[in-house]
Design a protein around this motif. Sequence first.
Motif, PDB file in Angstrom:
ATOM      1  N   VAL A 180      -3.738  -2.995  -7.806  1.00 13.64           N
ATOM      2  CA  VAL A 180      -5.183  -3.035  -7.599  1.00 13.64           C
ATOM      3  C   VAL A 180      -5.799  -4.050  -8.550  1.00 13.64           C
ATOM      4  O   VAL A 180      -5.233  -4.364  -9.605  1.00 13.64           O
ATOM      5  CB  VAL A 180      -5.827  -1.643  -7.820  1.00 13.64           C
ATOM      6  N   ILE A 181      -6.940  -4.562  -8.159  1.00 20.19           N
ATOM      7  CA  ILE A 181      -7.713  -5.491  -8.994  1.00 20.19           C
ATOM      8  C   ILE A 181      -9.113  -4.911  -9.156  1.00 20.19           C
ATOM      9  O   ILE A 181      -9.802  -4.636  -8.166  1.00 20.19           O
ATOM     10  CB  ILE A 181      -7.776  -6.891  -8.366  1.00 20.19           C
ATOM     11  N   MET A 300      -4.685  -4.660  -3.688  1.00 21.85           N
ATOM     12  CA  MET A 300      -5.979  -4.202  -3.190  1.00 21.85           C
ATOM     13  C   MET A 300      -7.076  -4.615  -4.164  1.00 21.85           C
ATOM     14  O   MET A 300      -7.063  -4.224  -5.333  1.00 21.85           O
ATOM     15  CB  MET A 300      -5.957  -2.686  -3.003  1.00 21.85           C
ATOM     16  N   TRP A 301      -8.009  -5.395  -3.676  1.00 19.38           N
ATOM     17  CA  TRP A 301      -9.097  -5.939  -4.500  1.00 19.38           C
ATOM     18  C   TRP A 301     -10.282  -4.970  -4.453  1.00 19.38           C
ATOM     19  O   TRP A 301     -10.752  -4.593  -3.390  1.00 19.38           O
ATOM     20  CB  TRP A 301      -9.505  -7.302  -3.969  1.00 19.38           C
ATOM     21  N   GLY A 302     -10.756  -4.569  -5.625  1.00 21.31           N
ATOM     22  CA  GLY A 302     -11.929  -3.719  -5.699  1.00 21.31           C
ATOM     23  C   GLY A 302     -11.618  -2.239  -5.703  1.00 21.31           C
ATOM     24  O   GLY A 302     -12.467  -1.430  -5.304  1.00 21.31           O
ATOM     25  N   THR A 325      -0.556   7.751  -6.156  1.00 22.12           N
ATOM     26  CA  THR A 325      -0.778   6.673  -5.191  1.00 22.12           C
ATOM     27  C   THR A 325      -2.210   6.627  -4.677  1.00 22.12           C
ATOM     28  O   THR A 325      -2.495   5.899  -3.720  1.00 22.12           O
ATOM     29  CB  THR A 325       0.173   6.842  -3.990  1.00 22.12           C
ATOM     30  N   LYS A 326      -3.109   7.395  -5.282  1.00 24.16           N
ATOM     31  CA  LYS A 326      -4.482   7.436  -4.798  1.00 24.16           C
ATOM     32  C   LYS A 326      -5.372   6.479  -5.586  1.00 24.16           C
ATOM     33  O   LYS A 326      -5.209   6.321  -6.796  1.00 24.16           O
ATOM     34  CB  LYS A 326      -5.043   8.864  -4.897  1.00 24.16           C
ATOM     35  N   VAL A 327      -6.283   5.837  -4.868  1.00 23.18           N
ATOM     36  CA  VAL A 327      -7.201   4.886  -5.482  1.00 23.18           C
ATOM     37  C   VAL A 327      -8.621   5.229  -5.048  1.00 23.18           C
ATOM     38  O   VAL A 327      -8.846   5.966  -4.083  1.00 23.18           O
ATOM     39  CB  VAL A 327      -6.863   3.435  -5.076  1.00 23.18           C
ATOM     40  N   MET A 360      -3.385   5.961  -1.021  1.00 27.01           N
ATOM     41  CA  MET A 360      -3.015   4.567  -0.810  1.00 27.01           C
ATOM     42  C   MET A 360      -1.624   4.499  -0.206  1.00 27.01           C
ATOM     43  O   MET A 360      -0.621   4.433  -0.888  1.00 27.01           O
ATOM     44  CB  MET A 360      -3.053   3.809  -2.133  1.00 27.01           C
ATOM     45  N   GLU A 361      -1.534   4.576   1.118  1.00 29.91           N
ATOM     46  CA  GLU A 361      -0.263   4.491   1.816  1.00 29.91           C
ATOM     47  C   GLU A 361      -0.308   3.245   2.698  1.00 29.91           C
ATOM     48  O   GLU A 361      -1.178   3.115   3.565  1.00 29.91           O
ATOM     49  CB  GLU A 361      -0.014   5.731   2.686  1.00 29.91           C
TER      50      GLU A 361
END
Length: 368
Positions: A180-181, A300-302, A325-327, A360-361
Amino acid sequence: MTRSLREWFKDYRLEQRSHKKRVVTKDGRCNIKFGNVMHRNRFTYVLDFWTTLVETRWRFIIFYFVASYTLSWFIFGLLWYWLARSNGDLLWQNPPPDHNPCAYSLNGMTYAFLYSLETQGTVGYGNVYVTDQCPGGVALIIIQMIVGLFIRIFWGGIVITKITLPKKRAKTITFSESAVICPKKGTLCLQIRVANLRKTLMIGSQIYGKLLRTTITGGETNILDQVSINFMVDAGKDNLFFVCPLTLYHIIDKSSPFFDMAVDTMHQQDFELVVFLDGMAETTSSSCQVRTSYIPQEIMWGYDFLPIISRSKEGKYRVDFSNFTKVVPVPTAHCSRCYHNEPGNHLEGTDNKSFEVFDMELPNCNKM
């Protein structure tokens, strides 16, 4: 039904395509094929036979194990048969009543093979045995016992080495499926989560990365050009205290290769981020390396990772791997130049204004 099968086949094709274009797979294997290797270079695999056997698959190890024992029993069986025939011990040779045989009851090749097996396996059924009247038989039984001992030592070492390979310890180190970013401590960062699934530590753990991409400089195409990527945690980047899952981050500044990327151009890039974690297992003191990779579609950005470490009422620390794995979406500039107010930005504003937590899958990613 037809539509679901079509979607499944499409996802399968995308997964296979993603797997093939990787240099390092998600589980750390190098996706490299060697071609046109000279025959003399292939012979070096035979010279380094120990490493070759250790890296061989288990089914071949079992086959070689059985074949080596069977072949040694057969060869020494031939030697026992030749010794008995030379001494005139076989029934068809009609030995006289006062004949002194080298081995009692060794009357054929089948008996010779069984006696070889009994001797090397220290079974000793007693029907066939060597006498003290035959020096050649005494010497042959000594040689066979020594050879059998070396075979047992060799294969015992191979099996123990394969069982204790550091790769097995690396299976209990897992990375997040995606990176992630998002902003972190006043700067834009690329973050990756890593977890140690055992309570035993990885001593002297170090984390670093390599960005693999194809570059063109001066009309020359450089395939798999490598750029170093520095990762760190809050306590630094070396000698990590790897007792619980860690969130690694790379600062996206002017020296970072991600500085010129943006949310709408990230997935159009052609690169692969390979992340390495080196350490030493606390229980076996063997060093191992864990690898994984991320392609642009897996960044993943944001978004930011959800916290997974909490403290119970009893004062114990608890790790909830259901959030591994969750965002969650967070306000993030569209590009690094936007975040640092550098000239050259092409978009303004923020991305991901909704704040819904989800798992996040990624269907196009290889599972670890």
